[in-house]
Design a protein around this motif. Structure first.
Motif, PDB file in Angstrom:
ATOM      1  N   TYR A   1       0.840  -1.203   0.000  1.00 28.68           N
ATOM      2  CA  TYR A   1       0.000   0.000   0.000  1.00 28.68           C
ATOM      3  C   TYR A   1       0.875   1.252   0.000  1.00 28.68           C
ATOM      4  CZ  TYR A   1      -2.297   3.910   2.309  1.00 28.68           C
ATOM      5  OH  TYR A   1      -2.724   5.169   2.648  1.00 28.68           O
ATOM      6  N   LEU A   2       1.856   1.304   0.898  1.00 28.82           N
ATOM      7  CA  LEU A   2       2.713   2.483   1.002  1.00 28.82           C
ATOM      8  C   LEU A   2       3.486   2.737  -0.296  1.00 28.82           C
ATOM      9  CD1 LEU A   2       4.082   1.946   4.616  1.00 28.82           C
ATOM     10  CD2 LEU A   2       2.447   3.705   3.876  1.00 28.82           C
ATOM     11  N   GLN A   3       4.004   1.670  -0.882  1.00 30.13           N
ATOM     12  CA  GLN A   3       4.768   1.810  -2.129  1.00 30.13           C
ATOM     13  C   GLN A   3       3.878   2.322  -3.255  1.00 30.13           C
ATOM     14  OE1 GLN A   3       8.206   0.882  -2.950  1.00 30.13           O
ATOM     15  NE2 GLN A   3       7.541   2.258  -4.569  1.00 30.13           N
ATOM     16  N   LEU A   4       2.710   1.705  -3.430  1.00 27.26           N
ATOM     17  CA  LEU A   4       1.812   2.116  -4.504  1.00 27.26           C
ATOM     18  C   LEU A   4       1.317   3.536  -4.290  1.00 27.26           C
ATOM     19  CD1 LEU A   4      -0.163  -1.214  -4.960  1.00 27.26           C
ATOM     20  CD2 LEU A   4       1.583  -0.245  -6.485  1.00 27.26           C
ATOM     21  N   ARG A   5       1.036   3.885  -3.052  1.00 23.03           N
ATOM     22  CA  ARG A   5       0.587   5.238  -2.721  1.00 23.03           C
ATOM     23  C   ARG A   5       1.647   6.258  -3.118  1.00 23.03           C
ATOM     24  NH1 ARG A   5       1.085   8.961   1.218  1.00 23.03           N
ATOM     25  NH2 ARG A   5      -0.780   9.995   1.961  1.00 23.03           N
ATOM     26  N   ARG A   6       2.886   5.995  -2.727  1.00 27.45           N
ATOM     27  CA  ARG A   6       3.985   6.912  -3.042  1.00 27.45           C
ATOM     28  C   ARG A   6       4.181   7.011  -4.558  1.00 27.45           C
ATOM     29  NH1 ARG A   6       8.976   9.019  -0.571  1.00 27.45           N
ATOM     30  NH2 ARG A   6       7.824   8.685   1.327  1.00 27.45           N
ATOM     31  N   ASP A   7       4.125   5.870  -5.246  1.00 31.60           N
ATOM     32  CA  ASP A   7       4.319   5.889  -6.696  1.00 31.60           C
ATOM     33  C   ASP A   7       3.218   6.666  -7.415  1.00 31.60           C
ATOM     34  OD1 ASP A   7       6.681   4.510  -6.485  1.00 31.60           O
ATOM     35  OD2 ASP A   7       5.878   2.601  -7.200  1.00 31.60           O
ATOM     36  N   LEU A   8       1.984   6.576  -6.919  1.00 33.26           N
ATOM     37  CA  LEU A   8       0.895   7.363  -7.501  1.00 33.26           C
ATOM     38  C   LEU A   8       1.114   8.856  -7.243  1.00 33.26           C
ATOM     39  CD1 LEU A   8      -2.217   5.159  -6.696  1.00 33.26           C
ATOM     40  CD2 LEU A   8      -1.466   5.879  -8.976  1.00 33.26           C
ATOM     41  N   LEU A   9       1.489   9.204  -6.017  1.00 28.24           N
ATOM     42  CA  LEU A   9       1.700  10.615  -5.675  1.00 28.24           C
ATOM     43  C   LEU A   9       2.883  11.225  -6.425  1.00 28.24           C
ATOM     44  CD1 LEU A   9       1.068  10.541  -1.817  1.00 28.24           C
ATOM     45  CD2 LEU A   9      -0.377  11.580  -3.580  1.00 28.24           C
TER      46      LEU A   9
END
Length: 189
Positions: free
Chosen positions: A146-154
């Motif tokens: 979740y954290l990785q995907l969130r950061r990559d989207l942002l």
């Protein structure tokens, strides 16, 4: 501090909360042995950036293998399903993963190899994505995903449809702040 104040303080984006935590420093056993009479000329520092933005300082030798650093980070993080992840460095705004047997000095800048006060930055990232989230068995692994995907989207490393982004934003708010608390915000049903 009241219980409600403590709850509010513990809520919110994890990448903001970790800024208030003390710096984590890990030392590889090779570095500990080197203290017993060996020169400190080969001691270096790595900063490993976790998916939540936390930096972990790793003290190691110039010839430390990537796998040794990875194993130490995995052990510190209590990550069971570690095989989905890897350590990467950035070159020309692109991530490159380090093989377990590759020495950090092979991918680090020349200044890191020559100047003991220089810190080289690595990133703990998802190396292998799954097609179905149900394949991930442990909550901690899902959280790192979740954290990785969130950061990559942002950071515009991943993109998605606007409607999907809005839905994901709502889920992220719920994940970071929890369910609506009537004592904090007046909720309409």
């Amino acid at each position: 501090m009241s219980l409600n104040d403590k709850k509010l303080k513990d809520m919110g984006p994890e990448f903001i909360r970790v800024l208030e935590e003390p710096l984590v420093i890990l030392e590889l056993s090779g570095s500990i042995l080197a203290k017993k009479g060996k020169s400190t000329a080969t001691h270096r520092e790595l900063s490993v950036v976790m998916p939540n933005g936390q930096s972990i300082l790793v003290k190691c030798e110039v010839k430390t293998r990537g796998g040794d650093v990875f194993d130490m980070i995995v052990a510190h993080s209590n990550l069971v399903e570690h095989f989905y992840f890897g350590l990467a460095y950035i070159d020309d705004n692109e991530f490159f993963f380090i093989d377990n047997d590759t020495k950090i000095s092979k991918v680090a800048s020349d200044s890191w190899k020559k100047v003991p006060t220089t810190t080289f930055v690595l990133f703990f990232r998802i190396k292998f994505f799954v097609n179905n989230i149900s394949l991930i068995l442990h909550k901690q692994t899902r959280h790192q995903y979740y954290l990785q995907l969130r950061r990559d989207l942002l950071e515009d490393r991943l993109s998605c449809h606007e409607e999907t982004a809005l839905y994901l934003g709502g889920l992220a708010l719920q994940a970071e702040y929890g369910d609506c608390m009537p004592e904090v915000v007046h909720c309409r049903m």
